[in-house]
Design a protein around this motif. Structure first.
Motif, PDB file in Angstrom:
ATOM      1  N   THR A  83      28.317  39.080  -2.087  1.00  0.00           N
ATOM      2  CA  THR A  83      28.467  38.144  -3.194  1.00  0.00           C
ATOM      3  C   THR A  83      29.578  37.178  -2.869  1.00  0.00           C
ATOM      4  O   THR A  83      30.219  37.262  -1.811  1.00  0.00           O
ATOM      5  CB  THR A  83      28.766  38.888  -4.518  1.00  0.00           C
ATOM      6  OG1 THR A  83      28.648  37.965  -5.597  1.00  0.00           O
ATOM      7  CG2 THR A  83      30.160  39.501  -4.504  1.00  0.00           C
ATOM      8  N   ILE A  84      29.810  36.225  -3.760  1.00  0.00           N
ATOM      9  CA  ILE A  84      30.951  35.322  -3.660  1.00  0.00           C
ATOM     10  C   ILE A  84      31.843  35.627  -4.855  1.00  0.00           C
ATOM     11  O   ILE A  84      31.448  35.427  -6.004  1.00  0.00           O
ATOM     12  CB  ILE A  84      30.513  33.850  -3.680  1.00  0.00           C
ATOM     13  CG1 ILE A  84      29.548  33.558  -2.521  1.00  0.00           C
ATOM     14  CG2 ILE A  84      31.721  32.932  -3.620  1.00  0.00           C
ATOM     15  CD1 ILE A  84      29.018  32.149  -2.512  1.00  0.00           C
ATOM     16  N   GLU A  85      33.013  36.136  -4.607  1.00  0.00           N
ATOM     17  CA  GLU A  85      33.902  36.551  -5.681  1.00  0.00           C
ATOM     18  C   GLU A  85      34.535  35.336  -6.368  1.00  0.00           C
ATOM     19  O   GLU A  85      34.918  34.364  -5.716  1.00  0.00           O
ATOM     20  CB  GLU A  85      35.019  37.444  -5.136  1.00  0.00           C
ATOM     21  CG  GLU A  85      34.527  38.763  -4.531  1.00  0.00           C
ATOM     22  CD  GLU A  85      34.082  39.762  -5.587  1.00  0.00           C
ATOM     23  OE1 GLU A  85      34.344  39.504  -6.787  1.00  0.00           O
ATOM     24  OE2 GLU A  85      33.467  40.779  -5.209  1.00  0.00           O
ATOM     25  N   VAL A  86      34.606  35.430  -7.701  1.00  0.00           N
ATOM     26  CA  VAL A  86      35.367  34.438  -8.455  1.00  0.00           C
ATOM     27  C   VAL A  86      36.850  34.763  -8.295  1.00  0.00           C
ATOM     28  O   VAL A  86      37.283  35.893  -8.523  1.00  0.00           O
ATOM     29  CB  VAL A  86      34.975  34.462  -9.941  1.00  0.00           C
ATOM     30  CG1 VAL A  86      35.889  33.552 -10.746  1.00  0.00           C
ATOM     31  CG2 VAL A  86      33.523  34.033 -10.112  1.00  0.00           C
ATOM     32  N   GLU A  87      37.619  33.781  -7.909  1.00  0.00           N
ATOM     33  CA  GLU A  87      39.055  33.984  -7.737  1.00  0.00           C
ATOM     34  C   GLU A  87      39.805  33.470  -8.958  1.00  0.00           C
ATOM     35  O   GLU A  87      39.452  32.442  -9.530  1.00  0.00           O
ATOM     36  CB  GLU A  87      39.543  33.257  -6.483  1.00  0.00           C
ATOM     37  CG  GLU A  87      38.926  33.795  -5.194  1.00  0.00           C
ATOM     38  CD  GLU A  87      39.455  33.081  -3.961  1.00  0.00           C
ATOM     39  OE1 GLU A  87      40.293  32.179  -4.130  1.00  0.00           O
ATOM     40  OE2 GLU A  87      39.024  33.439  -2.857  1.00  0.00           O
ATOM     41  N   GLY A  88      40.826  34.221  -9.347  1.00  0.00           N
ATOM     42  CA  GLY A  88      41.681  33.786 -10.447  1.00  0.00           C
ATOM     43  C   GLY A  88      41.269  34.276 -11.816  1.00  0.00           C
ATOM     44  O   GLY A  88      41.838  33.846 -12.822  1.00  0.00           O
ATOM     45  N   ALA A  89      40.267  35.168 -11.911  1.00  0.00           N
ATOM     46  CA  ALA A  89      39.840  35.668 -13.221  1.00  0.00           C
ATOM     47  C   ALA A  89      40.962  36.503 -13.829  1.00  0.00           C
ATOM     48  O   ALA A  89      41.536  37.361 -13.158  1.00  0.00           O
ATOM     49  CB  ALA A  89      38.565  36.503 -13.083  1.00  0.00           C
ATOM     50  N   PRO A  90      41.284  36.284 -15.114  1.00  0.00           N
ATOM     51  CA  PRO A  90      42.386  37.033 -15.731  1.00  0.00           C
ATOM     52  C   PRO A  90      41.997  38.477 -15.995  1.00  0.00           C
ATOM     53  O   PRO A  90      40.809  38.831 -16.027  1.00  0.00           O
ATOM     54  CB  PRO A  90      42.633  36.274 -17.040  1.00  0.00           C
ATOM     55  CG  PRO A  90      41.309  35.656 -17.357  1.00  0.00           C
ATOM     56  CD  PRO A  90      40.697  35.306 -16.044  1.00  0.00           C
ATOM     57  N   ALA A  91      43.003  39.320 -16.200  1.00  0.00           N
ATOM     58  CA  ALA A  91      42.749  40.724 -16.513  1.00  0.00           C
ATOM     59  C   ALA A  91      41.923  40.819 -17.787  1.00  0.00           C
ATOM     60  O   ALA A  91      42.144  40.086 -18.745  1.00  0.00           O
ATOM     61  CB  ALA A  91      44.076  41.465 -16.678  1.00  0.00           C
ATOM     62  N   GLY A  92      40.968  41.736 -17.771  1.00  0.00           N
ATOM     63  CA  GLY A  92      40.126  41.945 -18.936  1.00  0.00           C
ATOM     64  C   GLY A  92      38.914  41.045 -18.997  1.00  0.00           C
ATOM     65  O   GLY A  92      38.068  41.218 -19.887  1.00  0.00           O
ATOM     66  N   ALA A  93      38.819  40.082 -18.095  1.00  0.00           N
ATOM     67  CA  ALA A  93      37.659  39.186 -18.095  1.00  0.00           C
ATOM     68  C   ALA A  93      36.454  39.897 -17.494  1.00  0.00           C
ATOM     69  O   ALA A  93      36.576  40.717 -16.596  1.00  0.00           O
ATOM     70  CB  ALA A  93      37.968  37.914 -17.321  1.00  0.00           C
ATOM     71  N   LYS A  94      35.295  39.569 -17.989  1.00  0.00           N
ATOM     72  CA  LYS A  94      34.039  40.126 -17.478  1.00  0.00           C
ATOM     73  C   LYS A  94      33.368  39.075 -16.597  1.00  0.00           C
ATOM     74  O   LYS A  94      33.196  37.929 -17.015  1.00  0.00           O
ATOM     75  CB  LYS A  94      33.116  40.506 -18.636  1.00  0.00           C
ATOM     76  CG  LYS A  94      31.794  41.111 -18.209  1.00  0.00           C
ATOM     77  CD  LYS A  94      30.934  41.450 -19.427  1.00  0.00           C
ATOM     78  CE  LYS A  94      29.600  42.060 -19.010  1.00  0.00           C
ATOM     79  NZ  LYS A  94      28.759  42.375 -20.201  1.00  0.00           N
ATOM     80  N   VAL A  95      33.016  39.486 -15.373  1.00  0.00           N
ATOM     81  CA  VAL A  95      32.380  38.561 -14.435  1.00  0.00           C
ATOM     82  C   VAL A  95      30.985  39.082 -14.104  1.00  0.00           C
ATOM     83  O   VAL A  95      30.828  40.223 -13.679  1.00  0.00           O
ATOM     84  CB  VAL A  95      33.200  38.415 -13.135  1.00  0.00           C
ATOM     85  CG1 VAL A  95      32.561  37.368 -12.225  1.00  0.00           C
ATOM     86  CG2 VAL A  95      34.650  38.027 -13.451  1.00  0.00           C
ATOM     87  N   GLU A  96      29.988  38.270 -14.340  1.00  0.00           N
ATOM     88  CA  GLU A  96      28.601  38.646 -14.047  1.00  0.00           C
ATOM     89  C   GLU A  96      28.018  37.661 -13.044  1.00  0.00           C
ATOM     90  O   GLU A  96      28.280  36.457 -13.123  1.00  0.00           O
ATOM     91  CB  GLU A  96      27.757  38.655 -15.323  1.00  0.00           C
ATOM     92  CG  GLU A  96      28.176  39.708 -16.336  1.00  0.00           C
ATOM     93  CD  GLU A  96      27.321  39.677 -17.581  1.00  0.00           C
ATOM     94  OE1 GLU A  96      27.106  38.557 -18.109  1.00  0.00           O
ATOM     95  OE2 GLU A  96      26.863  40.743 -18.025  1.00  0.00           O
ATOM     96  N   TYR A  97      27.210  38.203 -12.118  1.00  0.00           N
ATOM     97  CA  TYR A  97      26.618  37.379 -11.077  1.00  0.00           C
ATOM     98  C   TYR A  97      25.090  37.462 -11.146  1.00  0.00           C
ATOM     99  O   TYR A  97      24.533  38.526 -11.421  1.00  0.00           O
ATOM    100  CB  TYR A  97      27.064  37.840  -9.684  1.00  0.00           C
ATOM    101  CG  TYR A  97      28.548  37.756  -9.442  1.00  0.00           C
ATOM    102  CD1 TYR A  97      29.127  36.582  -8.974  1.00  0.00           C
ATOM    103  CD2 TYR A  97      29.373  38.858  -9.671  1.00  0.00           C
ATOM    104  CE1 TYR A  97      30.499  36.499  -8.731  1.00  0.00           C
ATOM    105  CE2 TYR A  97      30.742  38.780  -9.442  1.00  0.00           C
ATOM    106  CZ  TYR A  97      31.299  37.606  -8.969  1.00  0.00           C
ATOM    107  OH  TYR A  97      32.634  37.532  -8.733  1.00  0.00           O
TER     108      TYR A  97
END
Length: 489
Positions: free
Chosen positions: A181-195
């Motif tokens: 995958t390509i990781e999202v950089e800079g996501a804050p703590a507690g954020a949900k990231v879906e691909y």
């Protein structure tokens, strides 16, 4: 003491007569500041008073508001701006939601009384809510006409923030059998990231196989607007190397075909694809650069690999594989020739039989007779190879014969070809053609290997074992005609 005085004044105010007037007629105007509030949070509103005539008693009571949406928290900041004017220090009564104060001297008043705090309840309906109260203002015991400017509290969801500092960039990796995958950089703590992954316009669960993917990332968190971005993920095929391939030497056969002696080993397979023929398997074929005899001849390898994961690889094939093509043994046997005294060389037809020539290969040159033939008398001469040649692809063995000059007429007989036989086949009879001139047919038969086949006096052949044998037919001739022979295998 302050608590008791406050209670006393509150009761006094509640029992007092209030004169509520319109804003135009009021001599004392209480203003409840409006404000905004987000669900679950608080808002602090100032309460102020302005009188156009002297007053010595201030009061607000019977606050009204929508308790399904608002919760009263309390008063604060009382006396900060006018404590020196009070007859004695008091505090607003948060329990009873009342404000009372006695001034030392009657005067026109203009200033802040205190602040009041409300909390917007979670789950309430967004909207505008009023907060009001009943004023009680006096001077020397006489009620002063008063009015209240009600507060308007706008309740709503807190506006969502935009994410900052997030990034997601195109990337290229090499296939290894695992999801990429390509990781999202800079996501804050507690954020949900879906691909999500799209390949050739089809949505796929994971990016594993080689190819180009559009990766869409969505970052979400309470209080934030969703952040969505796409990037291109390229998974490059993994390079494999084929090592240790061996090709067998061969005897010349007129083709460029080569036989694999060792298929070698594929180096570089992903762990997920090892030892699973449904995912990856391969075969190797080989061919010589040309068909001719030679040592350490270059061999071209062709690799066919297949399986569910075959598309995820490229293959580097060895280019330094060699093998030998050796000469093919061939035997050329001269046929005996018999001519009559007083013949000439034009009457001599030198022929031969050969075994081992491949496809359309041919012998060149011709047989010869050793020495000069004296046709004036009976004699024998050797038939030799002469300049007969099979070329560089053959190892030629020559079997000579005799040229006989006799005083009888030669005969020519022939035997029909024999089809390949199998041990256990029924006996069969040879077909022999007699000399057209003599028509003699006292044939005699012989087998060169009676462990393979036997032949009786009538030319009937019986197969007795596997192998190859030569059947020789002889017609002995007579006083006028010479002996003749013919063979068949």
């Amino acid at each position: 003491m302050k608590k008791i005085l406050s209670l006393f004044l509150t009761l006094a105010m509640c029992l007092s007569t209030c004169v509520v007037a319109s804003a135009e007629d009021a001599k004392a105007i209480y203003t409840l500041e409006s404000g905004t509030c987000y669900f679950g949070e608080t808002v602090e509103l100032d309460i102020s008073l302005k009188s156009s005539e002297d007053i010595d008693s201030i009061g607000l009571a019977t606050f009204t508001y929508d308790s399904s949406a608002l919760e009263f928290v309390g008063f604060s900041d009382f006396e900060q701006s006018f404590s020196d004017k009070l007859f004695f220090p008091v505090q607003p009564d948060s329990d009873r939601m009342a404000i009372t104060a006695l001034l030392k001297t009657a005067e026109k008043f203009d200033g802040k009384l205190c602040s009041m705090t409300f909390r917007a309840k979670e789950g309430a309906t967004a909207g505008r809510y009023e907060v009001s109260a009943d004023p009680v203002t006096k001077n020397g015991g006489t009620a002063v006409a008063s009015s209240v400017v009600v507060a308007q509290i706008e309740v709503s969801d807190r506006p969502k923030e935009d994410f900052t500092g997030l990034s997601m960039n195109d990337d290229a990796v090499t296939y290894d059998g695992t999801a990429k995958t390509i990781e999202v950089e800079g996501a804050p703590a507690g954020a949900k990231v879906e691909y999500t992954y799209t390949k050739a316009e089809d949505t796929v669960d994971k990016a594993i196989d080689a190819g180009t993917y559009t990766v869409t990332a969505t970052v979400s968190k309470d209080g934030y607007n969703d952040w969505t971005k796409t990037a291109i993920l390229t998974i490059e095929p993994k390079a494999l190397t084929l090592e240790g391939v061996e090709v067998a030497d061969k005897v010349y056969d007129g083709t460029t075909e080569a036989t694999i002696a060792n298929s070698g080993t594929v180096v570089g397979l992903a762990e997920a694809d090892k030892n699973d023929e449904s995912k990856f398997t391969y075969g190797v074929e080989a061919s010589f650069a040309d068909k001719n005899v030679g040592t350490e001849k270059p061999v071209t390898l062709t690799v066919d690999y297949k399986g569910d994961s075959a598309k995820n690889y490229t293959m580097t094939v060895p280019t330094d594989v060699t093998a030998d093509i050796t000469k093919k043994p061939i035997t050329v046997t001269a046929n005996s020739v018999t001519v009559k005294v007083n013949s000439t060389m034009e009457d001599v037809k030198l022929t031969y039989t050969e075994d081992g020539l491949v496809d359309d290969d041919k012998l060149t040159g011709a047989l010869a007779v050793d020495g000069k033939v004296d046709f004036s008398k009976v004699g024998e001469y050797n038939i030799v190879k002469g300049d007969l040649d099979a070329g560089t692809n053959y190892d030629l063995t020559f079997v000579g014969a005799k040229l006989k000059v006799i005083d009888k007429t030669p005969q020519t007989i022939s035997v029909a070809d024999i089809d390949a036989k199998t041990y256990g086949d029924a006996p069969f009879t040879l077909t022999v053609t007699a000399d057209a001139t003599s028509e003699l047919s006292a044939f005699k038969y012989a087998s060169s290997d009676e462990k393979v086949a036997k032949v009786d006096d009538n030319g009937q052949v019986t197969i007795v074992g596997a192998g190859t044998t030569k059947i020789t037919v002889t017609e002995p001739g007579n006083a006028d005609y010479a002996e003749a022979t013919a063979t068949a295998e």
